[in-house]
Design a protein around this motif. Structure first.
Motif, PDB file in Angstrom:
ATOM      1  N   SER A  90      -2.445  12.658   9.455  1.00 15.88           N
ATOM      2  CA  SER A  90      -3.355  13.322   8.819  1.00 15.88           C
ATOM      3  C   SER A  90      -2.126  13.999   7.683  1.00 15.88           C
ATOM      4  CB  SER A  90      -4.196  14.180   9.047  1.00 15.88           C
ATOM      5  OG  SER A  90      -3.948  15.086   9.975  1.00 15.88           O
ATOM      6  N   GLU A 147      -2.402   2.581   3.152  1.00 19.62           N
ATOM      7  CA  GLU A 147      -3.425   2.839   3.200  1.00 19.62           C
ATOM      8  C   GLU A 147      -3.100   2.136   1.846  1.00 19.62           C
ATOM      9  OE1 GLU A 147      -6.153   4.468   0.116  1.00 19.62           O
ATOM     10  OE2 GLU A 147      -4.250   5.075   0.292  1.00 19.62           O
ATOM     11  N   TYR A 179       2.713   6.166   4.968  1.00 21.54           N
ATOM     12  CA  TYR A 179       2.912   7.472   5.756  1.00 21.54           C
ATOM     13  C   TYR A 179       3.334   7.441   6.970  1.00 21.54           C
ATOM     14  CZ  TYR A 179      -0.864   8.375   2.409  1.00 21.54           C
ATOM     15  OH  TYR A 179      -2.249   8.716   1.056  1.00 21.54           O
ATOM     16  N   LYS A 191      -8.253   3.296   0.741  1.00 22.00           N
ATOM     17  CA  LYS A 191      -8.932   3.375   2.026  1.00 22.00           C
ATOM     18  C   LYS A 191      -9.102   3.227   3.216  1.00 22.00           C
ATOM     19  CE  LYS A 191      -9.594   7.194  -1.606  1.00 22.00           C
ATOM     20  NZ  LYS A 191      -8.427   8.140  -1.040  1.00 22.00           N
ATOM     21  N   ASN A 192      -8.328   2.024   3.253  1.00 21.77           N
ATOM     22  CA  ASN A 192      -8.544   1.328   4.865  1.00 21.77           C
ATOM     23  C   ASN A 192      -7.200   1.636   5.039  1.00 21.77           C
ATOM     24  OD1 ASN A 192     -11.080   0.233   5.574  1.00 21.77           O
ATOM     25  ND2 ASN A 192     -10.460  -0.816   3.380  1.00 21.77           N
ATOM     26  N   PHE A 193      -6.669   2.375   6.350  1.00 23.45           N
ATOM     27  CA  PHE A 193      -5.694   2.711   6.622  1.00 23.45           C
ATOM     28  C   PHE A 193      -4.796   1.579   7.597  1.00 23.45           C
ATOM     29  CE2 PHE A 193      -6.666   6.113   5.085  1.00 23.45           C
ATOM     30  CZ  PHE A 193      -5.886   7.019   4.529  1.00 23.45           C
ATOM     31  N   TYR A 194      -4.403   1.313   7.822  1.00 18.85           N
ATOM     32  CA  TYR A 194      -3.276  -0.011   9.297  1.00 18.85           C
ATOM     33  C   TYR A 194      -2.502   0.846   9.787  1.00 18.85           C
ATOM     34  CZ  TYR A 194      -6.571  -3.164   6.504  1.00 18.85           C
ATOM     35  OH  TYR A 194      -7.428  -3.553   5.028  1.00 18.85           O
ATOM     36  N   GLY A 234       1.149  -0.926  -0.200  1.00 20.27           N
ATOM     37  CA  GLY A 234       0.231   0.089   0.091  1.00 20.27           C
ATOM     38  C   GLY A 234       0.695   1.147   0.046  1.00 20.27           C
ATOM     39  N   GLU A 289       3.682   8.588   1.834  1.00 16.74           N
ATOM     40  CA  GLU A 289       3.380   8.333   0.321  1.00 16.74           C
ATOM     41  C   GLU A 289       4.217   7.898  -0.386  1.00 16.74           C
ATOM     42  OE1 GLU A 289       1.778  12.718  -0.978  1.00 16.74           O
ATOM     43  OE2 GLU A 289       2.051  12.830   1.451  1.00 16.74           O
TER      44      GLU A 289
END
Length: 82
Positions: free
Chosen positions: A20, A43, A16, A46-49, A13, A67
């Motif tokens: 935010s 990510e 990050y 649109k799911n964040f782990y 994925g 990113e």
């Protein structure tokens, strides 16, 4: 000489270092982390782990930039064990 280990991506994925865009990074290079401390997140669709440290140590450096796309098993950071 201290032992070094890697923090690796458990899934593919986008990596990050911040929760935010308008917040600070989870951890800085040179910072001490303990097991369970969040060091970043990945990510996927649109799911964040959250990516957590598994051992106590000092974050020596991040191998990937925020990113950046990562693959499962790819090294994210180098941790120097205490």
């Amino acid at each position: 000489m201290s032992e070094k280990n890697s923090i690796v991506a458990p899934i593919p994925g986008v990596f990050y270092r911040k929760p935010s865009p308008d917040q600070d990074v989870y951890v800085q290079e040179g910072q001490i982390v303990k097991p369970g401390d969040t060091v970043g997140m990945i990510e996927v669709m649109k799911n964040f782990y959250e990516i957590k440290a598994e051992e106590e140590g000092i974050i020596e450096r991040f191998v990937v930039e925020s990113e950046e796309l990562v693959d499962a098993g790819q090294e994210i950071a180098i941790i120097q064990k205490k």
